[in-house]
Design an enzyme around this catalytic site. Structure first.
Site, PDB file in Angstrom:
ATOM      1  N   SER A 108       0.727  -1.241  -0.029  1.00 36.02           N
ATOM      2  CA  SER A 108       0.054   0.085   0.108  1.00 36.02           C
ATOM      3  C   SER A 108       0.902   1.253   0.069  1.00 36.02           C
ATOM      4  CB  SER A 108      -0.841  -0.154   1.214  1.00 36.02           C
ATOM      5  OG  SER A 108      -1.790  -1.109   1.264  1.00 36.02           O
ATOM      6  N   HIS A 127      -7.353  -0.312   6.122  1.00 37.42           N
ATOM      7  CA  HIS A 127      -6.973  -1.411   6.521  1.00 37.42           C
ATOM      8  C   HIS A 127      -7.039  -1.806   7.939  1.00 37.42           C
ATOM      9  CE1 HIS A 127      -6.305  -2.508   2.290  1.00 37.42           C
ATOM     10  NE2 HIS A 127      -5.378  -1.424   2.228  1.00 37.42           N
TER      11      HIS A 127
END
Length: 497
Positions: A349, A436
């Site tokens: 990410s 997340h």
């Protein structure tokens, strides 16, 4: 008001300003014409307008003023047409037909006229405050009595705005939901500056959270064999790593990749959100190999790890409606069914807010260094004592830094601090981390030069992060986060100051 005074007032509005100024009475004449005041009467100057007329003022007016898009007469007509949509005397079918006529008008309206429609929907379709207050009082009085449940139902019904029924009538048309989603997307920039639109925006978010509940959504795989129009949507909506060519998108849909999206029955050709997955044999630390169009496909028999390297929401009009948690769960289940050997599910990410945060907080981070570390950083930057400006200047070219450089190490420590300790309202400061970690993942590993692209350098000095989805600890991580503890692996916590 007499007929003569009405004519004089409205004709005066139509006269050029210069004519009105030239024919205005002199101060002495005005004083003579004004009614006499008593000695104790205070002067009452006319209040000065500081902004545009409110929607209610415009509805009661006769003529358009300034930059107003719709005249009062047309504004009243549009309001009547909106009210006719929810007329209790008409059927759902007829109400939907009337809503469709308004959608046709909206399609040809200018942005300013569309704003007027939004304001009418937001301000003129509110719950009756008198009924709501009375129902609230009755509910409060009934608490703890056998009438409590009935009073609560009455109170809930009294606080439901007619705006909700209006939105339902629009959704009855075959294209109604698409129309409303696009309307809210178009409205987002205006909501930031015009508080009058907040009621409509929140009402739509509430309605969409019901209409787009994950129980109504279909998970579909998007592959190279999917319709070209759908593949084009990936190119259009990709928000993390821009798709540069058809070869690029083909690489992302190759045999060692998977792409899944959520679809709604009323928007069958529009993915609401989609995730891109790479099937590999180890935790990935750099995005470059995953985006390499010339690389051979990985051996699926050797794949042990699924890397979620891009998740993109596609509809701005569905802002506030969460799909990501359910999407990842469903994709994990689907992948495990197809590839039982998969053991690790993680992301690669970006850290989009890191650079801007560090530029504001570099001084505070330097203050946490001990004397030895500060001296080493100063020598690496060429300035002692080192300041935030010196450090940030040295960090401007991260890819040219030597491995193990004090500047590199300092950037890694700052990134660990940013991801593992910085919060706002009890939630992680970084938006991707918030997503997340809120889904139960943990901060697993920081990756130097994980994204060497100009975008990666601009966002986070090229750093990327792996968030690990440990399927046995998702609930535990959520509980910790709710208590203010961000879950991080030791490889990250060891970098804390």
């Amino acid at each position: 008001m007499t007929q003569d005074s009405w004519i004089n007032r409205n004709v005066a509005r139509l006269l050029p300003r210069s004519f009105k100024e030239n024919t205005a009475p002199a101060p002495a004449e005005s004083a003579q014409a004004a009614p006499k005041k008593g000695a104790n009467d205070a002067a009452a100057p006319a209040p000065k307008r500081t902004g545009p007329r409110s929607t209610r003022e415009r509805l009661q007016a006769t003529l358009r003023q300034g930059d107003e898009a719709l005249s009062p007469r047309v504004l009243r007509r549009i309001l009547q047409e909106l009210q006719a949509v929810i007329d209790e005397r008409v059927s759902e079918v007829e109400g939907g037909r009337r809503a469709a006529a308004l959608m046709a008008w909206y399609a040809g309206a200018t942005p300013a006229r569309r704003l007027d429609l939004w304001l009418l929907m937001s301000e003129m379709f509110v719950a009756d405050p008198v009924k709501a207050q009375a129902a609230q009082a009755k509910f409060a009085a009934a608490l703890g009595t056998p009438d409590e449940a009935a009073a609560e139902v009455h109170y809930r019904r009294a606080t439901v705005s007619p705006r909700r029924r209006l939105l339902q009538r629009f959704s009855a048309d075959a294209t109604g939901i698409r129309f409303l989603v696009n309307l809210r997307a178009e409205m987002q920039s205006a909501v930031k500056t015009d508080k009058r639109l907040q009621a409509l925006d929140v009402e739509m978010e509430y309605m969409f959270s019901t209409w787009f509940d994950v129980g109504f959504l279909e998970l579909r795989r998007i592959s190279w064999d999917s319709p070209a129009s759908l593949v084009e949507k990936l190119i259009k909506y990709e928000a993390v790593h821009d798709i540069k060519s058809w070869a690029d998108v083909k690489n992302r849909l190759d045999s060692d990749r998977r792409c899944y999206g959520f679809f709604h029955p009323r928007l069958p050709d529009e993915p609401l959100i989609f995730v891109e997955v790479a099937l590999v044999d180890a935790l990935t630390d750099c995005i470059t190999p995953l985006l390499d169009e010339s690389a051979d496909a990985a051996d699926l028999n050797a794949a042990t790890t699924a890397i979620f390297y891009s998740i993109s929401n596609t509809q701005d009009g569905l802002r506030g409606v969460s799909f990501g948690d359910s999407l990842i769960k469903r994709v994990v289940e689907t992948l495990k069914a197809e590839f039982p050997q998969l053991k690790t599910f993680a992301t690669l990410s970006p850290i989009p807010g890191f650079r801007s945060w560090l530029q504001k907080n570099a001084t505070a981070q330097l203050e946490q260094l001990d004397d030895k570390a500060r001296e080493e950083l100063g020598r690496a930057c060429g300035f002692e004592p080192v300041t935030a400006a010196h450090f940030l200047t040295a960090a401007e070219s991260p890819l040219s830094l030597k491995t193990g450089s004090p500047v590199q190490h300092m950037l890694m420590r700052c990134a660990a601090q940013y991801l593992g300790r910085e919060t706002v309202h009890g939630k992680p400061l970084d938006p991707v981390a918030r997503f997340h970690l809120g889904n139960g993942a943990r901060v697993e590993r920081l990756n130097w030069a994980g994204d060497p692209s100009p975008k990666g350098i601009k966002q986070s000095y090229g750093l990327m992060v792996n968030y690990l989805y440990d399927l046995k600890r998702l609930d535990k991580h959520r509980e910790g986060l709710a208590s203010g503890r961000i879950p991080v692996a030791s490889a990250v916590s060891n970098l804390f100051f």
